[in-house]
Design a protein around this motif. Structure first.
Motif, mmCIF file in Angstrom:
data_model
loop_
_atom_site.group_PDB
_atom_site.id
_atom_site.type_symbol
_atom_site.label_atom_id
_atom_site.label_comp_id
_atom_site.label_asym_id
_atom_site.label_seq_id
_atom_site.Cartn_x
_atom_site.Cartn_y
_atom_site.Cartn_z
ATOM 1 N N ALA A 289 39.937 50.970 40.073
ATOM 2 C CA ALA A 289 39.640 49.591 39.738
ATOM 3 C C ALA A 289 40.222 48.877 40.762
ATOM 4 O O ALA A 289 39.920 47.709 41.292
ATOM 5 C CB ALA A 289 39.738 48.976 38.577
ATOM 6 N N PHE A 290 41.886 49.088 41.166
ATOM 7 C CA PHE A 290 42.515 48.145 42.102
ATOM 8 C C PHE A 290 41.912 48.135 43.361
ATOM 9 O O PHE A 290 41.772 47.336 44.031
ATOM 10 C CB PHE A 290 43.936 48.835 42.107
ATOM 11 N N GLU A 291 41.248 49.287 43.669
ATOM 12 C CA GLU A 291 40.591 49.553 44.999
ATOM 13 C C GLU A 291 39.379 48.693 45.082
ATOM 14 O O GLU A 291 39.202 48.050 46.046
ATOM 15 C CB GLU A 291 40.477 50.999 45.438
ATOM 16 N N LEU A 292 38.736 48.875 43.989
ATOM 17 C CA LEU A 292 37.374 48.180 43.967
ATOM 18 C C LEU A 292 37.818 46.553 44.076
ATOM 19 O O LEU A 292 37.086 45.530 44.782
ATOM 20 C CB LEU A 292 36.759 48.387 42.808
ATOM 21 N N CYS A 293 38.645 45.905 43.218
ATOM 22 C CA CYS A 293 39.055 44.782 43.202
ATOM 23 C C CYS A 293 39.536 44.426 44.634
ATOM 24 O O CYS A 293 38.904 43.157 45.263
ATOM 25 C CB CYS A 293 40.222 44.434 42.261
ATOM 26 N N THR A 294 40.126 44.952 45.377
ATOM 27 C CA THR A 294 41.005 44.814 46.564
ATOM 28 C C THR A 294 39.564 44.465 47.842
ATOM 29 O O THR A 294 39.645 43.735 48.732
ATOM 30 C CB THR A 294 41.855 45.629 47.354
ATOM 31 N N LYS A 295 38.745 45.415 47.515
ATOM 32 C CA LYS A 295 37.539 45.242 48.376
ATOM 33 C C LYS A 295 36.486 44.175 47.903
ATOM 34 O O LYS A 295 35.460 44.157 48.684
ATOM 35 C CB LYS A 295 36.800 46.625 48.479
ATOM 36 N N GLY A 296 36.892 43.345 47.023
ATOM 37 C CA GLY A 296 35.697 42.262 46.448
ATOM 38 C C GLY A 296 34.712 42.754 45.611
ATOM 39 O O GLY A 296 33.598 42.013 45.490
ATOM 40 N N GLU A 297 34.785 44.148 45.103
ATOM 41 C CA GLU A 297 33.641 44.366 44.367
ATOM 42 C C GLU A 297 33.586 44.186 42.911
ATOM 43 O O GLU A 297 32.726 44.181 42.116
ATOM 44 C CB GLU A 297 33.445 46.082 44.545
ATOM 45 N N ILE A 298 34.802 44.004 42.389
ATOM 46 C CA ILE A 298 35.025 43.698 40.861
ATOM 47 C C ILE A 298 35.943 42.397 40.865
ATOM 48 O O ILE A 298 36.846 42.509 41.803
ATOM 49 C CB ILE A 298 35.373 44.720 39.928
ATOM 50 N N GLY A 299 36.214 41.712 39.744
ATOM 51 C CA GLY A 299 37.139 40.620 39.732
ATOM 52 C C GLY A 299 38.489 41.022 39.287
ATOM 53 O O GLY A 299 38.589 42.356 38.925
ATOM 54 N N ARG A 300 39.417 40.342 39.575
ATOM 55 C CA ARG A 300 40.924 40.782 39.100
ATOM 56 C C ARG A 300 40.940 40.920 37.792
ATOM 57 O O ARG A 300 41.735 42.135 37.177
ATOM 58 C CB ARG A 300 41.967 39.551 39.595
ATOM 59 N N GLU A 301 40.218 40.196 36.894
ATOM 60 C CA GLU A 301 40.308 40.686 35.506
ATOM 61 C C GLU A 301 39.701 42.046 35.099
ATOM 62 O O GLU A 301 39.979 42.427 33.876
ATOM 63 C CB GLU A 301 39.568 39.629 34.543
ATOM 64 N N GLY A 302 39.005 42.713 36.016
ATOM 65 C CA GLY A 302 38.427 43.970 35.654
ATOM 66 C C GLY A 302 39.622 45.083 35.916
ATOM 67 O O GLY A 302 39.247 46.313 35.751
ATOM 68 N N VAL A 303 40.489 44.602 36.417
ATOM 69 C CA VAL A 303 41.588 45.635 36.776
ATOM 70 C C VAL A 303 42.654 46.066 35.704
ATOM 71 O O VAL A 303 43.272 45.052 35.307
ATOM 72 C CB VAL A 303 42.519 45.629 37.936
ATOM 73 N N PRO A 304 42.560 47.095 34.913
ATOM 74 C CA PRO A 304 43.669 47.429 33.981
ATOM 75 C C PRO A 304 45.025 47.215 34.289
ATOM 76 O O PRO A 304 45.239 47.755 35.706
ATOM 77 C CB PRO A 304 43.345 48.931 33.284
ATOM 78 N N ARG A 305 46.005 46.993 33.482
ATOM 79 C CA ARG A 305 47.185 47.007 34.230
ATOM 80 C C ARG A 305 47.756 48.595 34.646
ATOM 81 O O ARG A 305 47.440 49.450 34.125
ATOM 82 C CB ARG A 305 48.283 46.682 33.189
ATOM 83 N N PHE A 306 48.672 48.464 35.227
ATOM 84 C CA PHE A 306 49.181 49.424 35.810
ATOM 85 C C PHE A 306 49.880 50.435 34.600
ATOM 86 O O PHE A 306 50.777 49.702 33.695
ATOM 87 C CB PHE A 306 50.422 49.606 36.722
ATOM 88 N N PRO A 307 49.651 51.606 34.032
ATOM 89 C CA PRO A 307 50.005 52.302 32.920
ATOM 90 C C PRO A 307 51.557 52.439 32.944
ATOM 91 O O PRO A 307 51.951 53.566 33.787
ATOM 92 C CB PRO A 307 49.119 53.526 32.866
ATOM 93 N N SER A 308 52.339 51.920 32.322
ATOM 94 C CA SER A 308 53.679 52.183 32.267
ATOM 95 C C SER A 308 54.184 53.733 31.782
ATOM 96 O O SER A 308 55.073 54.227 32.182
ATOM 97 C CB SER A 308 54.604 51.156 31.531
ATOM 98 N N ASP A 309 53.274 54.033 30.855
ATOM 99 C CA ASP A 309 53.601 55.659 30.445
ATOM 100 C C ASP A 309 53.309 56.345 31.456
ATOM 101 O O ASP A 309 53.921 57.472 31.335
ATOM 102 C CB ASP A 309 52.690 55.855 29.137
#
Length: 318
Positions: A289-309
């Motif tokens: 999702a981070f890659e798709l957002c960076t390339k403008g294919e999805i919005g920032r809100e579509g990126v789940p947070r980095f999993p701390s676990d």
């Protein structure tokens, strides 16, 4: 084209050329480079006339000066066939050998006229392999070859003279020494394989895998702190070029690092427990999702947070 099914004897065989006739009558040094001799075993009248029809077809329809014993018999009343064949076969341009079970028997036993001709063929075939053409009036299969091919010939090509024009083209190709298929000239430059270097790498265990991920994430973390949205530069000067720099860093380093982590985990997924696989898959979803957002294919809100676990897992498992 008169194919074998329609070959008939039409008023016998036409006369030989003057050159051939003179040769038969005693000339020893005449040029017979245009002559095609035929070697075969006499059988019943039906087969013998089929051979005559075949010869007539090649002479009348296709322009080949084909000679057989029956044609020569009409030139002399007391011809010595052994002497005639001893002259004709060595000096003919081509020799068509019609293979049949009777021909094989006589050739293998070296009996009669066939045996005499067969000795001449064996003496020449190694030095003149293109001179002799072996044909059959019957369809070729392994059983037929076993029954018609003389033992000393070896595995020679036999042309089945069927109704198929392509089979006759094979015969004409050999008679005329002309290729059926035209091949291109060889290119001056050879194509070469793409080179690649294979490096030896030891198989990763779980500790190696987790340590590899730690190194890649440590680099990502440093870049996030230096150039990310919450970096000192971005906060103190929102109008600076930090935004563009952050995008470049993501494309050139952070995303490739994430892809490398995913690649290694996929290769070594059998090392992980079910719970560890589930935690890893959270990271993979985040990275994709981070890659798709960076390339403008999805919005920032579509990126789940980095999993701390995930970070906890690779730290505790190292």
């Amino acid at each position: 084209m008169d194919l074998l099914g329609n070959l008939t004897v039409r008023n016998g065989i036409q006369k030989t050329s003057a050159n051939t006739e003179a040769y038969i009558c005693g000339g020893d040094n005449l040029d017979l480079t245009d002559v095609v001799a035929v070697s075969y075993a006499h059988e019943d009248i039906s087969f013998n006339e089929k051979v005559i029809g075949f010869v007539n077809c090649l002479r009348e329809k296709h322009g080949y000066n084909v000679i057989i014993d029956e044609l020569l018999r009409q030139q002399e009343t007391a011809i010595d066939f052994n002497e005639m064949m001893a002259k004709l076969i060595p000096n003919a341009n081509k020799v068509i050998v019609i293979l049949t079970p009777k021909y094989k028997k006589r050739a293998d036993d070296f009996t009669g006229g066939v045996g005499y001709e067969y000795r001449i063929i064996l003496n020449e075939i190694s030095s003149k392999p293109k001179k002799f053409i072996f044909v059959s009036f019957d369809a070729i299969d392994d059983d037929l070859i076993h029954r018609i091919e003389p033992a000393a010939l070896g595995n020679r090509e036999i042309i089945y003279l069927s109704e198929d024009d392509e089979k006759w083209d094979e015969l004409f190709s050999k008679l005329a020494d002309r290729s059926i298929y035209q091949f291109s000239d060889v290119a001056t430059v050879k194509s070469e394989p793409k080179s690649k270097i294979i490096e030896f790498t030891k198989t990763k265990d779980k500790a190696d895998l987790f340590h590899f991920a730690q190194i890649k994430l440590a680099e990502n973390r440093q870049l996030l702190e230096q150039f990310g949205p919450d970096s000192v530069v971005a906060i103190t000067n929102p109008m600076s070029s930090a935004v563009n720099t952050w995008k470049t860093v993501k494309l050139n380093t952070i995303i490739p690092n994430n892809l490398e982590i995913v690649h290694e985990f996929e290769k070594c997924i059998s090392l992980l427990s079910a719970n560890e696989v589930e935690i890893y898959k959270k990271f993979k979803i985040h990275a994709d999702a981070f890659e798709l957002c960076t390339k403008g294919e999805i919005g920032r809100e579509g990126v789940p947070r980095f999993p701390s676990d995930f970070e906890k897992m690779i730290s505790e498992g190292d």
